[in-house]
Design a protein around this motif. Sequence first.
Motif, PDB file in Angstrom:
ATOM      1  N   CYS A 116     -46.909 -12.911  16.904  1.00 38.03           N
ATOM      2  CA  CYS A 116     -46.806 -14.306  16.486  1.00 38.03           C
ATOM      3  C   CYS A 116     -48.206 -14.872  16.296  1.00 38.03           C
ATOM      4  O   CYS A 116     -49.200 -14.234  16.655  1.00 38.03           O
ATOM      5  CB  CYS A 116     -46.044 -15.124  17.527  1.00 38.03           C
ATOM      6  N   ASP A 117     -48.280 -16.067  15.737  1.00 42.57           N
ATOM      7  CA  ASP A 117     -49.558 -16.735  15.536  1.00 42.57           C
ATOM      8  C   ASP A 117     -50.049 -17.286  16.879  1.00 42.57           C
ATOM      9  O   ASP A 117     -49.400 -18.169  17.453  1.00 42.57           O
ATOM     10  CB  ASP A 117     -49.396 -17.874  14.534  1.00 42.57           C
ATOM     11  N   PRO A 118     -51.173 -16.800  17.403  1.00 46.44           N
ATOM     12  CA  PRO A 118     -51.644 -17.287  18.703  1.00 46.44           C
ATOM     13  C   PRO A 118     -51.985 -18.774  18.703  1.00 46.44           C
ATOM     14  O   PRO A 118     -51.967 -19.412  19.755  1.00 46.44           O
ATOM     15  CB  PRO A 118     -52.886 -16.421  18.975  1.00 46.44           C
ATOM     16  N   GLU A 119     -52.280 -19.332  17.529  1.00 42.38           N
ATOM     17  CA  GLU A 119     -52.610 -20.756  17.464  1.00 42.38           C
ATOM     18  C   GLU A 119     -51.414 -21.617  17.877  1.00 42.38           C
ATOM     19  O   GLU A 119     -51.585 -22.714  18.407  1.00 42.38           O
ATOM     20  CB  GLU A 119     -53.059 -21.136  16.052  1.00 42.38           C
ATOM     21  N   LYS A 120     -50.195 -21.110  17.632  1.00 45.26           N
ATOM     22  CA  LYS A 120     -49.010 -21.858  18.061  1.00 45.26           C
ATOM     23  C   LYS A 120     -48.928 -21.922  19.584  1.00 45.26           C
ATOM     24  O   LYS A 120     -48.486 -22.914  20.161  1.00 45.26           O
ATOM     25  CB  LYS A 120     -47.751 -21.211  17.488  1.00 45.26           C
ATOM     26  N   LEU A 121     -49.372 -20.851  20.226  1.00 46.51           N
ATOM     27  CA  LEU A 121     -49.386 -20.827  21.685  1.00 46.51           C
ATOM     28  C   LEU A 121     -50.479 -21.742  22.227  1.00 46.51           C
ATOM     29  O   LEU A 121     -50.291 -22.408  23.245  1.00 46.51           O
ATOM     30  CB  LEU A 121     -49.589 -19.394  22.180  1.00 46.51           C
ATOM     31  N   VAL A 122     -51.623 -21.761  21.549  1.00 45.40           N
ATOM     32  CA  VAL A 122     -52.706 -22.660  21.948  1.00 45.40           C
ATOM     33  C   VAL A 122     -52.223 -24.105  21.869  1.00 45.40           C
ATOM     34  O   VAL A 122     -52.489 -24.921  22.759  1.00 45.40           O
ATOM     35  CB  VAL A 122     -53.948 -22.453  21.052  1.00 45.40           C
ATOM     36  N   ALA A 146     -51.694 -22.923  34.185  1.00 51.20           N
ATOM     37  CA  ALA A 146     -51.460 -21.493  33.941  1.00 51.20           C
ATOM     38  C   ALA A 146     -50.461 -21.369  32.798  1.00 51.20           C
ATOM     39  O   ALA A 146     -49.375 -21.972  32.843  1.00 51.20           O
ATOM     40  CB  ALA A 146     -50.934 -20.801  35.185  1.00 51.20           C
ATOM     41  N   PHE A 147     -50.821 -20.589  31.785  1.00 51.71           N
ATOM     42  CA  PHE A 147     -49.985 -20.421  30.599  1.00 51.71           C
ATOM     43  C   PHE A 147     -49.578 -18.957  30.514  1.00 51.71           C
ATOM     44  O   PHE A 147     -50.422 -18.073  30.349  1.00 51.71           O
ATOM     45  CB  PHE A 147     -50.761 -20.842  29.348  1.00 51.71           C
ATOM     46  N   ILE A 148     -48.285 -18.678  30.663  1.00 52.95           N
ATOM     47  CA  ILE A 148     -47.779 -17.310  30.662  1.00 52.95           C
ATOM     48  C   ILE A 148     -47.011 -17.098  29.362  1.00 52.95           C
ATOM     49  O   ILE A 148     -46.182 -17.935  28.979  1.00 52.95           O
ATOM     50  CB  ILE A 148     -46.852 -17.055  31.871  1.00 52.95           C
ATOM     51  N   PHE A 149     -47.262 -15.984  28.672  1.00 51.99           N
ATOM     52  CA  PHE A 149     -46.633 -15.781  27.366  1.00 51.99           C
ATOM     53  C   PHE A 149     -46.352 -14.311  27.096  1.00 51.99           C
ATOM     54  O   PHE A 149     -46.878 -13.422  27.780  1.00 51.99           O
ATOM     55  CB  PHE A 149     -47.507 -16.364  26.255  1.00 51.99           C
ATOM     56  N   THR A 150     -45.489 -14.062  26.106  1.00 52.91           N
ATOM     57  CA  THR A 150     -45.083 -12.704  25.760  1.00 52.91           C
ATOM     58  C   THR A 150     -45.613 -12.329  24.376  1.00 52.91           C
ATOM     59  O   THR A 150     -46.120 -13.180  23.639  1.00 52.91           O
ATOM     60  CB  THR A 150     -43.550 -12.573  25.741  1.00 52.91           C
ATOM     61  N   LYS A 151     -45.439 -11.061  24.008  1.00 50.61           N
ATOM     62  CA  LYS A 151     -45.880 -10.586  22.696  1.00 50.61           C
ATOM     63  C   LYS A 151     -45.184 -11.336  21.568  1.00 50.61           C
ATOM     64  O   LYS A 151     -45.766 -11.573  20.513  1.00 50.61           O
ATOM     65  CB  LYS A 151     -45.586  -9.088  22.557  1.00 50.61           C
ATOM     66  N   SER A 152     -43.937 -11.690  21.789  1.00 48.42           N
ATOM     67  CA  SER A 152     -43.158 -12.332  20.735  1.00 48.42           C
ATOM     68  C   SER A 152     -43.395 -13.832  20.621  1.00 48.42           C
ATOM     69  O   SER A 152     -42.863 -14.481  19.714  1.00 48.42           O
ATOM     70  CB  SER A 152     -41.661 -12.070  20.968  1.00 48.42           C
ATOM     71  N   GLY A 153     -44.171 -14.396  21.556  1.00 47.62           N
ATOM     72  CA  GLY A 153     -44.500 -15.817  21.458  1.00 47.62           C
ATOM     73  C   GLY A 153     -43.714 -16.729  22.374  1.00 47.62           C
ATOM     74  O   GLY A 153     -43.866 -17.955  22.313  1.00 47.62           O
ATOM     75  N   ASP A 154     -42.876 -16.173  23.248  1.00 48.41           N
ATOM     76  CA  ASP A 154     -42.219 -17.004  24.262  1.00 48.41           C
ATOM     77  C   ASP A 154     -43.265 -17.405  25.304  1.00 48.41           C
ATOM     78  O   ASP A 154     -44.222 -16.660  25.551  1.00 48.41           O
ATOM     79  CB  ASP A 154     -41.086 -16.230  24.935  1.00 48.41           C
ATOM     80  N   TRP A 155     -43.092 -18.556  25.938  1.00 51.74           N
ATOM     81  CA  TRP A 155     -44.105 -18.997  26.883  1.00 51.74           C
ATOM     82  C   TRP A 155     -43.518 -19.863  28.001  1.00 51.74           C
ATOM     83  O   TRP A 155     -42.416 -20.388  27.892  1.00 51.74           O
ATOM     84  CB  TRP A 155     -45.215 -19.779  26.169  1.00 51.74           C
ATOM     85  N   ALA A 156     -44.301 -19.972  29.062  1.00 50.31           N
ATOM     86  CA  ALA A 156     -43.979 -20.854  30.183  1.00 50.31           C
ATOM     87  C   ALA A 156     -45.291 -21.435  30.700  1.00 50.31           C
ATOM     88  O   ALA A 156     -46.366 -20.855  30.491  1.00 50.31           O
ATOM     89  CB  ALA A 156     -43.266 -20.096  31.294  1.00 50.31           C
ATOM     90  N   VAL A 157     -45.202 -22.576  31.344  1.00 54.81           N
ATOM     91  CA  VAL A 157     -46.387 -23.239  31.901  1.00 54.81           C
ATOM     92  C   VAL A 157     -46.122 -23.611  33.352  1.00 54.81           C
ATOM     93  O   VAL A 157     -45.035 -24.090  33.693  1.00 54.81           O
ATOM     94  CB  VAL A 157     -46.751 -24.516  31.112  1.00 54.81           C
ATOM     95  N   VAL A 158     -47.102 -23.356  34.204  1.00 52.26           N
ATOM     96  CA  VAL A 158     -47.090 -23.852  35.575  1.00 52.26           C
ATOM     97  C   VAL A 158     -48.397 -24.604  35.748  1.00 52.26           C
ATOM     98  O   VAL A 158     -49.479 -24.013  35.734  1.00 52.26           O
ATOM     99  CB  VAL A 158     -47.006 -22.709  36.611  1.00 52.26           C
ATOM    100  N   GLN A 159     -48.309 -25.925  35.847  1.00 49.42           N
ATOM    101  CA  GLN A 159     -49.531 -26.717  35.991  1.00 49.42           C
ATOM    102  C   GLN A 159     -49.372 -27.733  37.111  1.00 49.42           C
ATOM    103  O   GLN A 159     -48.253 -28.080  37.493  1.00 49.42           O
ATOM    104  CB  GLN A 159     -49.906 -27.398  34.676  1.00 49.42           C
ATOM    105  N   GLN A 160     -50.494 -28.181  37.639  1.00 51.47           N
ATOM    106  CA  GLN A 160     -50.456 -29.038  38.824  1.00 51.47           C
ATOM    107  C   GLN A 160     -51.500 -30.134  38.745  1.00 51.47           C
ATOM    108  O   GLN A 160     -52.609 -29.925  38.249  1.00 51.47           O
ATOM    109  CB  GLN A 160     -50.694 -28.182  40.071  1.00 51.47           C
ATOM    110  N   GLY A 161     -51.115 -31.305  39.230  1.00 51.88           N
ATOM    111  CA  GLY A 161     -52.041 -32.431  39.305  1.00 51.88           C
ATOM    112  C   GLY A 161     -52.154 -32.914  40.733  1.00 51.88           C
ATOM    113  O   GLY A 161     -51.277 -32.648  41.556  1.00 51.88           O
ATOM    114  N   MET A 162     -53.235 -33.626  41.031  1.00 51.48           N
ATOM    115  CA  MET A 162     -53.411 -34.151  42.387  1.00 51.48           C
ATOM    116  C   MET A 162     -53.529 -35.664  42.375  1.00 51.48           C
ATOM    117  O   MET A 162     -53.969 -36.268  41.394  1.00 51.48           O
ATOM    118  CB  MET A 162     -54.648 -33.550  43.052  1.00 51.48           C
ATOM    119  N   ASN A 163     -53.072 -36.269  43.463  1.00 51.29           N
ATOM    120  CA  ASN A 163     -53.179 -37.699  43.661  1.00 51.29           C
ATOM    121  C   ASN A 163     -53.959 -37.915  44.957  1.00 51.29           C
ATOM    122  O   ASN A 163     -53.437 -37.691  46.055  1.00 51.29           O
ATOM    123  CB  ASN A 163     -51.789 -38.334  43.754  1.00 51.29           C
ATOM    124  N   ASP A 164     -55.213 -38.296  44.830  1.00 46.16           N
ATOM    125  CA  ASP A 164     -56.081 -38.448  46.005  1.00 46.16           C
ATOM    126  C   ASP A 164     -55.581 -39.527  46.954  1.00 46.16           C
ATOM    127  O   ASP A 164     -55.776 -39.440  48.167  1.00 46.16           O
ATOM    128  CB  ASP A 164     -57.515 -38.769  45.571  1.00 46.16           C
TER     129      ASP A 164
END
Length: 347
Positions: A116-122, A146-164
């Motif tokens: 797949c086009d990597p720019e779509k993942l970006v 964290a951006f997890i992806f496959t050869k075919s272009g499927d993806w998942a995201v695990v991201q975290q924010g903090m509140n001081d």
Amino acid sequence: MKTGIAHLPLHGGKAPSWLFQRMKRLAREITIAVVSEYGPQEMLRRLSDPFWFQAFGCVLGFDWHSSGVTTTTCGALKEGMKGLEVELGLFIAGGKGGTSRKTPSEIIRAGGHLSCDPEKLVYASRMSAKVDSSAVQDGYQLYHHAFIFTKSGDWAVVQQGMNDASKYARRYHWLGSRVANFVVEPHQAICCDSRGDTLNMVAVASEEARQSAVILSQLKPGVLVGEIKKIQHLHLPSRHHVDIRDIHPDRLYKIFVKTYEQAPENFESLLGMEGVGPKTIRALALISEIVYGKSPSFHDPVRYSFAHGGKDGHPYPVDREVYDRTIEIFRNALRQAKVGNNEKVDA
């Protein structure tokens, strides 16, 4: 589609080397087992589930509940998968702090192995971060992506924010196969102990406010700045959890010049523009209500197990011998499966 949010207390420190090395090895074996049996898309689905991810971190032996389980589990997974990405068809980019900013280049670097086009993942990586930092303003500053992806272009995201202020972190999970629209209800399920004061510009109820924001972004900068200055003299209803005091009209002028010159056609393109951040979206949301009477949603979109103990000794100290035996069991089971013996894998 966002598949969940988890709230975790902020804890400092890091995993000791002896534990992290084991976490890498076990994360590697578990990933091989899941991908071999169900395919890489299944691993994405599981990582996008906040409960499965939390249990995964617990099985690896890290804290059962702190913010560190997110960064350390993702780090162990990324390190453990090194050298296996092409074989498994599963890649992971990004991480904590400065490493998160390397996500686009890491995705592009894997481009030669993708169908797949990597720019779509970006783009997916950037927009998921933009939504959770600017379109949903819940008081949590993103510091891990964290951006997890496959050869075919499927993806998942695990991201975290903090509140001081609250001393809590909020973890956001995404699953690309369910994303129909980045800016209209990308949340499927939210898991959290509390609800905060939130500007939610991706709620269905914010549709008119989104449309108004786009129209406003196409107006001359001087008009917008003038409206913001008027708002600063108004007493808004108490239900509005958007503080106008930290918005400086003159500082937004350059951003409004950019939106005026580029004339975004919809809210997603407006949100995706470089330089358009939380304060710009907040200002446009406020002006939208004052000028057009279109109010955005202020509804917070928030809607474990122990296998090896935890590094802090809770619920009990990590048993290194048991941990090493678990890794060996997984390794042997997978080795047996390769020669046709699936009994150990099933067990």
